[in-house]
Write an enzyme that holds these catalytic residues in place. Structure first.
Site, PDB file in Angstrom:
ATOM      1  N   ASN A   7      24.045  -1.849  -6.709  1.00 21.91           N
ATOM      2  CA  ASN A   7      22.637  -1.474  -6.632  1.00 21.91           C
ATOM      3  C   ASN A   7      22.270  -0.859  -7.981  1.00 21.91           C
ATOM      4  OD1 ASN A   7      20.131  -0.465  -6.075  1.00 21.91           O
ATOM      5  ND2 ASN A   7      20.727   0.649  -4.227  1.00 21.91           N
ATOM      6  N   ARG A  90      21.784  -5.834  -4.835  1.00 21.60           N
ATOM      7  CA  ARG A  90      20.518  -5.468  -4.211  1.00 21.60           C
ATOM      8  C   ARG A  90      19.396  -5.792  -5.203  1.00 21.60           C
ATOM      9  NH1 ARG A  90      18.331   0.245  -2.072  1.00 21.60           N
ATOM     10  NH2 ARG A  90      16.557  -0.654  -1.042  1.00 21.60           N
ATOM     11  N   HIS A 179      12.079  -1.798   1.982  1.00 22.93           N
ATOM     12  CA  HIS A 179      13.161  -1.292   2.834  1.00 22.93           C
ATOM     13  C   HIS A 179      13.657  -2.354   3.811  1.00 22.93           C
ATOM     14  CE1 HIS A 179      11.688   3.110   2.233  1.00 22.93           C
ATOM     15  NE2 HIS A 179      12.719   2.880   1.432  1.00 22.93           N
ATOM     16  N   GLY A 209      12.922   8.649   4.516  1.00 21.38           N
ATOM     17  CA  GLY A 209      13.690   9.318   3.458  1.00 21.38           C
ATOM     18  C   GLY A 209      12.699   9.829   2.431  1.00 21.38           C
ATOM     19  N   GLY A 211      11.503   8.001   0.072  1.00 24.45           N
ATOM     20  CA  GLY A 211      10.566   6.906   0.286  1.00 24.45           C
ATOM     21  C   GLY A 211      10.603   6.634   1.784  1.00 24.45           C
ATOM     22  N   ARG A 240       5.100  10.518  -2.928  1.00 27.31           N
ATOM     23  CA  ARG A 240       4.074   9.461  -2.912  1.00 27.31           C
ATOM     24  C   ARG A 240       3.022   9.766  -1.847  1.00 27.31           C
ATOM     25  NH1 ARG A 240       8.147   4.530  -2.369  1.00 27.31           N
ATOM     26  NH2 ARG A 240       9.789   5.764  -3.320  1.00 27.31           N
ATOM     27  N   PHE A 284      12.668  17.566   2.232  1.00 25.08           N
ATOM     28  CA  PHE A 284      12.298  17.990   3.585  1.00 25.08           C
ATOM     29  C   PHE A 284      13.127  19.170   4.083  1.00 25.08           C
ATOM     30  CE2 PHE A 284       9.037  15.195   5.277  1.00 25.08           C
ATOM     31  CZ  PHE A 284       8.954  14.257   4.264  1.00 25.08           C
ATOM     32  N   GLY A 331      17.479   9.706   5.415  1.00 19.49           N
ATOM     33  CA  GLY A 331      17.754  11.148   5.308  1.00 19.49           C
ATOM     34  C   GLY A 331      17.037  12.030   6.321  1.00 19.49           C
ATOM     35  N   GLU A 334      17.433  10.587  10.169  1.00 18.95           N
ATOM     36  CA  GLU A 334      18.769  10.754  10.761  1.00 18.95           C
ATOM     37  C   GLU A 334      19.099  12.218  11.039  1.00 18.95           C
ATOM     38  OE1 GLU A 334      21.566   8.854   8.063  1.00 18.95           O
ATOM     39  OE2 GLU A 334      20.357   7.041   8.071  1.00 18.95           O
ATOM     40  N   ASN A 335      18.512  13.114  10.229  1.00 18.83           N
ATOM     41  CA  ASN A 335      18.989  14.504  10.265  1.00 18.83           C
ATOM     42  C   ASN A 335      18.025  15.547  10.796  1.00 18.83           C
ATOM     43  OD1 ASN A 335      21.621  14.120   8.893  1.00 18.83           O
ATOM     44  ND2 ASN A 335      20.305  13.391   7.233  1.00 18.83           N
ATOM     45  N   GLU A 384      22.761   0.222   4.067  1.00 20.24           N
ATOM     46  CA  GLU A 384      22.220  -0.903   3.298  1.00 20.24           C
ATOM     47  C   GLU A 384      23.331  -1.672   2.589  1.00 20.24           C
ATOM     48  OE1 GLU A 384      19.260   2.028   1.833  1.00 20.24           O
ATOM     49  OE2 GLU A 384      17.927   0.314   1.753  1.00 20.24           O
TER      50      GLU A 384
HETATM   51  P1  ADP Z   1      16.040   8.169  -0.545  1.00 18.41           P
HETATM   52  O1  ADP Z   1      17.197   7.226  -0.298  1.00 18.41           O
HETATM   53  O2  ADP Z   1      14.691   7.559  -0.319  1.00 18.41           O
HETATM   54  O3  ADP Z   1      16.146   8.942  -1.823  1.00 18.41           O
HETATM   55  P2  ADP Z   1      17.181   9.682   1.681  1.00 18.41           P
HETATM   56  O4  ADP Z   1      17.212   8.682   2.757  1.00 18.41           O
HETATM   57  O5  ADP Z   1      18.466  10.062   1.027  1.00 18.41           O
HETATM   58  O6  ADP Z   1      16.098   9.292   0.569  1.00 18.41           O
HETATM   59  O7  ADP Z   1      16.489  11.000   2.261  1.00 18.41           O
HETATM   60  C1  ADP Z   1      16.305  12.138   1.485  1.00 18.41           C
HETATM   61  C2  ADP Z   1      15.526  13.182   2.289  1.00 18.41           C
HETATM   62  O8  ADP Z   1      16.275  13.473   3.493  1.00 18.41           O
HETATM   63  C3  ADP Z   1      15.344  14.492   1.540  1.00 18.41           C
HETATM   64  O9  ADP Z   1      13.994  14.930   1.658  1.00 18.41           O
HETATM   65  C4  ADP Z   1      16.253  15.430   2.298  1.00 18.41           C
HETATM   66  O10 ADP Z   1      15.771  16.754   2.320  1.00 18.41           O
HETATM   67  C5  ADP Z   1      16.207  14.867   3.706  1.00 18.41           C
HETATM   68  N1  ADP Z   1      17.340  15.369   4.478  1.00 18.41           N
HETATM   69  C6  ADP Z   1      18.644  15.151   4.280  1.00 18.41           C
HETATM   70  N2  ADP Z   1      19.383  15.862   5.177  1.00 18.41           N
HETATM   71  C7  ADP Z   1      18.501  16.568   5.936  1.00 18.41           C
HETATM   72  C8  ADP Z   1      18.616  17.482   7.019  1.00 18.41           C
HETATM   73  N3  ADP Z   1      19.797  17.844   7.486  1.00 18.41           N
HETATM   74  N4  ADP Z   1      17.471  17.977   7.566  1.00 18.41           N
HETATM   75  C9  ADP Z   1      16.269  17.621   7.084  1.00 18.41           C
HETATM   76  N5  ADP Z   1      16.087  16.757   6.063  1.00 18.41           N
HETATM   77  C10 ADP Z   1      17.185  16.240   5.486  1.00 18.41           C
END
Ligand code: ADP
Length: 406
Positions: A7, A90, A179, A209, A211, A240, A284, A331, A334-335, A384
């Site tokens: 990538n 990618r 995506h 995430g 994005g 964005r 976040f 991100g 999932e979290n 991915e």
């Molecule tokens: P990208 O690939 O678009 O850069 P990600 O999918 O890695 O983004 O997501 C990043 C975002 O996920 C960040 O804003 C981060 O704060 C958030 N994030 C990661 N872990 C947590 C968590 N445990 N709780 C809340 N937000 C989270």
């Protein structure tokens, strides 16, 4: 079969080696700060971990570094380069030309170069990575997997803007959606996890995430995607803006005496939850910490984000005339169980009931709706790289089958 997944970005290059017989990751890493000071991070499945400064003046040198490490007798995971059967790249934007993965040939590179002005930040950077790999491994099969390809099943009613049709004819101005690699992987994994046939379910994937995009997938095919001509449209994201009335931008440009590139800089880099929170953070997690400490701008940014996600989910349920699975990934998706709960609170009209305990579980795949819920709500970890490797393996398999036929 061993697949190297690449990538390539403008100053970084992420990679994974995946053994397709087990789908296990043998090694993964990233070359960062290419052309600056060069930082190499590398980890193997057997526990070797490296982070060091390595000079990498360009992408070819970066690929050199990663290949040498992969084949190193002590740190490596392969004996020599010939163990890599396929390289899966990618590729961000395939325009209307590419509706699936392709063997990378001179013609494909030419066609992609023609799409460069559709994705000026991403496509040239992807192609530099392709070029570096072709220089160093000229005999290895290269497969391109596009982030736009899965979305190419959208119908004109979803992909055309309300602009004069001639601009679509002349310049292909339309919704492409992004995506796609993640949306494909996650929608299929959700069906597999639920024991469903993906060709019989209606799924809404929320890829949240930095994005963020939402995708409606009906019977295995994309019906709509919240990102548009560029990845700027749709949800409020980390930096964005997502959807904004273009009239507001003309008004702002006049008031602040800004040109188009300054407006684009604001929309891409200074907006989203970062801008709403008065530059507190685009992250976040940091916003959540600030919200706990009663920062009202952080709370508002998260509230706006959740509201917008819920609005898109509602509209995509209408676009598909129903929904079976709503899936959170990436991100935030999932979290962040609080955001998921807030989004789902708007969706009770669909008969959604969350299981509060399950919603706080962390797993590769988990169903977070309860037995009463009319719609399955799931959290699935996106992958991915694995999706790219699978598609690359599929193309290689098809080639092999064709070769045997001849
Ligand atoms: P990208 O690939 O678009 O850069 P990600 O999918 O890695 O983004 O997501 C990043 C975002 O996920 C960040 O804003 C981060 O704060 C958030 N994030 C990661 N872990 C947590 C968590 N445990 N709780 C809340 N937000 C989270």
């Amino acid at each position: 079969m061993k697949i190297l997944v690449i990538n390539s970005g403008s100053s970084s290059l992420k990679f994974q080696v995946i053994d397709m017989s087990t789908e296990q990751v043998l090694a993964r890493g990233v070359c960062e700060r290419i052309g600056i000071d060069g930082v190499f991070t590398y980890r193997t499945g057997s526990g070797i971990s490296i982070k060091e400064q390595v000079p990498m003046e360009n992408h070819t040198q970066a690929v050199h570094v990663l290949l040498d490490t992969l084949a190193d007798p002590e740190k490596g995971v392969i004996k020599d380069f010939s163990e890599i059967d396929v390289i899966g790249h990618r590729l961000v934007h395939g325009g209307e030309k590419f509706t699936g993965s392709v063997v990378i040939t001179d013609e494909v590179i030419q066609a992609m170069t023609e799409c460069n002005d559709l994705a000026p930040l991403h496509n040239p950077a992807n192609l530099i990575g392709v070029d570096a790999c072709r220089q160093l491994m000229p005999d290895t099969l290269m497969v391109g997997v596009f982030d736009t390809a899965f979305n190419q099943t959208m119908e004109p009613k979803a992909f055309l803007y309300g602009l004069p049709y001639q601009y679509y004819e002349k310049y292909k101005i339309r919704r492409y959606g992004f995506h796609g690699i993640s949306h494909k992987y996650v929608s299929q994994r959700a069906a597999e996890f639920m024991g469903q046939d993906p060709r019989r379910v209606k799924t809404i994937v929320c890829h949240l995430g930095n994005g963020a995009s939402i995708c409606a997938v009906k019977y295995g095919k994309v019906v709509d995607n919240s990102m548009g001509f560029t990845p700027l449209e749709g949800l409020v994201m980390g930096t964005r803006s997502g959807d904004v009335d273009p009239g507001a931008l003309e008004f702002l440009a006049k008031k602040e005496n800004l040109d188009l590139s300054q407006i684009m800089q604001i929309l891409n880099k200074e907006s989203g939850v970062l801008g709403i929170s008065k530059n507190l953070s685009s992250d976040f997690r940091e916003l959540k910490d600030a919200e706990i400490k009663y920062n009202d701008k952080a709370a508002m940014a998260r509230e706006i984000f959740a509201y917008k996600v819920a609005k898109y989910v509602g509209s995509y349920a209408a676009a598909m005339n129903g929904v079976d699975n709503i899936v959170f990934t990436a991100g935030v998706g999932e979290n962040d169980s609080d955001i998921r709960e807030e989004i789902c609170s708007y969706l009770e009209f669909l008969g959604i009931h969350l299981d509060d305990v399950k919603n706080r579980e962390s797993a590769e795949a988990v169903k977070i709706s309860d037995g009463m819920s009319k719609v399955n709500v799931l959290v699935i970890r996106t992958n991915e790289e694995l999706e790219i490797a699978r598609q690359a393996a599929e193309v290689a398999g098809q080639l092999q089958a064709q070769g045997q036929e001849h």
